[in-house]
Each structure stands twice: as C-alpha cells, then as structure tokens.
Design a protein around this motif. Sequence first.
Motif, PDB file in Angstrom:
ATOM      1  N   GLU A   1      43.520   5.534  41.221  1.00  0.00           N
ATOM      2  CA  GLU A   1      42.819   6.741  41.684  1.00  0.00           C
ATOM      3  C   GLU A   1      41.323   6.451  41.855  1.00  0.00           C
ATOM      4  O   GLU A   1      40.731   5.763  41.009  1.00  0.00           O
ATOM      5  N   GLY A   2      40.755   6.953  42.946  1.00  0.00           N
ATOM      6  CA  GLY A   2      39.303   6.815  43.119  1.00  0.00           C
ATOM      7  C   GLY A   2      38.876   5.579  43.901  1.00  0.00           C
ATOM      8  O   GLY A   2      37.696   5.407  44.184  1.00  0.00           O
ATOM      9  N   TYR A   3      39.797   4.710  44.248  1.00  0.00           N
ATOM     10  CA  TYR A   3      39.437   3.512  45.027  1.00  0.00           C
ATOM     11  C   TYR A   3      39.996   3.639  46.444  1.00  0.00           C
ATOM     12  O   TYR A   3      41.082   4.195  46.643  1.00  0.00           O
ATOM     13  N   ASP A   4      39.215   3.113  47.385  1.00  0.00           N
ATOM     14  CA  ASP A   4      39.535   3.313  48.795  1.00  0.00           C
ATOM     15  C   ASP A   4      40.272   2.083  49.354  1.00  0.00           C
ATOM     16  O   ASP A   4      39.675   1.014  49.550  1.00  0.00           O
ATOM     17  N   ALA A   5      41.563   2.260  49.609  1.00  0.00           N
ATOM     18  CA  ALA A   5      42.376   1.131  50.076  1.00  0.00           C
ATOM     19  C   ALA A   5      41.944   0.673  51.471  1.00  0.00           C
ATOM     20  O   ALA A   5      42.029  -0.520  51.791  1.00  0.00           O
ATOM     21  N   ASP A   6      41.455   1.607  52.285  1.00  0.00           N
ATOM     22  CA  ASP A   6      41.062   1.207  53.638  1.00  0.00           C
ATOM     23  C   ASP A   6      39.799   0.337  53.601  1.00  0.00           C
ATOM     24  O   ASP A   6      39.660  -0.606  54.395  1.00  0.00           O
ATOM     25  N   ALA A   7      38.900   0.657  52.671  1.00  0.00           N
ATOM     26  CA  ALA A   7      37.683  -0.161  52.539  1.00  0.00           C
ATOM     27  C   ALA A   7      38.066  -1.571  52.088  1.00  0.00           C
ATOM     28  O   ALA A   7      37.553  -2.579  52.583  1.00  0.00           O
TER      29      ALA A   7
END
Length: 391
Positions: free
Chosen positions: A313-319
Amino acid sequence: MANGWHFFMNPGPTNIPDRILRAMDHATMDFTGAQFKAISDECFAGLQRVFKTKQPILGYAATGHGAWEAALVNLFSPGDKVLIVESGYFSINWGLRAEAFGLGVETLPNDWRRTADPAKLEARLREDKNHEIKAVLAVHNETSTGVAHPVEAMRKAIDAAGHPALFCVDVISSLGSFDFRMDEWGVDVVVVGSQKGLMLPTGMAFTGVSAKAIAACAVATLPRVYWDWRRLLGGAAQGYWNGTVPVHFFYGLREALRLLDEEGLDNVFARHHLLAEATRRAVRTWRQNDGPEMFCSDPAGHSDSVTAVLLPEGYDADAMRQVCLDKFNVSLGGGLGNLKGRMFRIGHLGDLNEAMVLGSLAAIEMALDLTGVPHGKGGVISAMEYLTTGA
Ligand code: PLP
C-alpha cells in the motif's frame, strides 16, 4: 537511446521470434491460389493440434476483442442469458460486450485472487431449472490477475448439474503456454488471439467451434456479417475467410506452428512452467520486509504465463515500471482497471528463456530499490537456485 536488446516482458503481445519475422518477410501471393491454400491448410491443421481439437477453427483479422464479439453475435439472440464466471478485468469486459448486444448477463461472483469454484457453478446451474442460461463464459487464464482457472472442472460442474448451456472459454493468454484441451474438456467455443502464446504480431484471432456451437449459430438472431461463422464455414460463397486474407500473418503462423511442433507442446509447457516458477520464487523472496506479493493467493491458480505482483500500500507500481523501462530497457505490464498503479505484471510466455527472465527479474529488483519499495533482497538468486537445482 537504448543499447542492447529490449526485454519485453508484458503478458501479451509477446516477443516475436526471428524465424517468424523472417518467414513474414516474403512477397505477397494470390490468396485464392493453390500455393496459398496449402499454407492455410497447414495452418488450420496446426491450430487444431494446439487447440487439441478435431473441430473447425475459424479466423478473423481482429484482436481477441473481435473473437469475443464473434462468439456473442453467432451464438445468441437478444434477451438470451449468459453466465460469466468472474475472474477479473477480462471476464468483466467480455460480459460488458454481451450486455451491449442486449444479452442478459449474470456474473458468478468470485474473489479475483483465487480460482473460480466449480461447486458454485454447479449449484447455480442446478438452480436454473428452466435452463434460461444459454451459455457459461469463462476465462482460462485471467491475464489481469495471473490466476489460471479450472476449465476441466468447470465442464464437469456443468455436466454434474445436467445443464445444457454452451461452454465458451477465452484461452487468449493460455493457449500455447500451458495445457488446454478443447475436445477432451468439452469446450464449445474457444477464443484466442495471435499475439501471446502463438508469438505473432497482434491482429489475427481464432475461434474453435463445436457441433453444438454451430447448431446454436444456425438459430441465433443477433445480426452479423463479418463475424458470421456460417460464411466462414463455407456455407456462403466465401469459405474460411471474409475479405482479403492477411497472407503475411499466415506465413508467420505457419512458422509459429512449426516452432511449437519442433519443440513439442509438452516441452513448451514445461519451459513455461519452469520460467513461471522461477519468477514466483523471486517474488516470494521480495515479499520479505513487507514487500510486494503475488496477487494470486491460491497455489492452485498460479499462472504459468503471467505473474501479477501487488505492491505494498502507498507505492506506485507505474512509477516503478517506468524506472524499469527507462533505466533498464525492460518493459512490464501494469495493473488494469481498479488495479492500475497497484501492481505490475510479468509476462513469461512465448519466446523466452532463462537468461531473459533472470535479466528481467534483476531489472525489477533494481527498480524496486531505486523507487524505495521495501522488499527482500535476493529474488534473482532464489530464481537462479530454482533454475539450477529444480528445488
Ligand atoms: N482476454 C484476455 C484473457 C486477454 O488477456 C486479452 C488481452 O490481453 C483479451 C481478452 C483481449 O484481447 P485483445 O487485446 O487481443 O483484443
């Protein structure tokens, strides 16, 4: 500017082997002549071996969406009811198309992280005493979740309920990657595209049709022209193809089928399993320190063609995917629908080997580091250990 090979690890389209590219690098020929007929005959016979069927296979210049639509307009009449086995983004989208054609769509609910439960399917069909449900629609390998669903057990559930519904299965990301058996598993309509296990460019789609499906097609009243199976089956003037045949695709398809034959389907499946399991070992190691986890939480459903990985949660997979692409020239799939930005998907299907998968896993591990996503170290080592010891 990128140096070296681009590592393409999306769950479709997939890498196109050089032999297929070279086979397509060929002059156009008359698609009405004997020379081309021999090529198309070889292709449809080869597809029958891959589908594991003796029944007709029909082709279109289309993607999988076209073959989905073809199945709907050929089998049904307005108001007919279909039951979609929920598996994820693709099952939902097939259902949305059915709705758009005026069909009654019921969804058999299912947790996206687990395999569909054949007992639930049986129970629902038993309730349908008047046989209002005309067809069960299911996705064999849900590409959006990395969960493979039990098609054979679903067939048994339909039989156990004594229900006459047609059984239609999307094998878009399983065919040619892991086992599927149209005839033995009693599937009436099989939908597939060219750009995954068949290792071709995107743009051709196929449908296997049983005698029961052909009978349903004869009485269905939804309008259809391009998709009309009766025309493709040769009932009208034009047989097997509507319009100009994309001959270059057939050159490529013939080569793809030869590649699968030379390796042997069982060996193809074993290679996919090996690469998939190596990938899963890496993900399990990354899971330490509250790191990313397999989206599929059901060991019975682990897909041998795609692994979907959920970020904490809270981390951006696209980035994280963007870093993987920009810095390491490795392309991954993203999350679809509600899962956008929450997960990355590793496609391990088609023309791949151990070194390509290990290189990609290494790039992912570095991208996790660079984007500050907590994870256990040594995912690549776990994959290597599995690939060398098999344990
Ligand atoms: N069904 C599944 C399981 C898929 O994976 C895809 C595409 O990835 C589709 C349907 C749609 O196929 P296409 O993109 O070829 O139209």
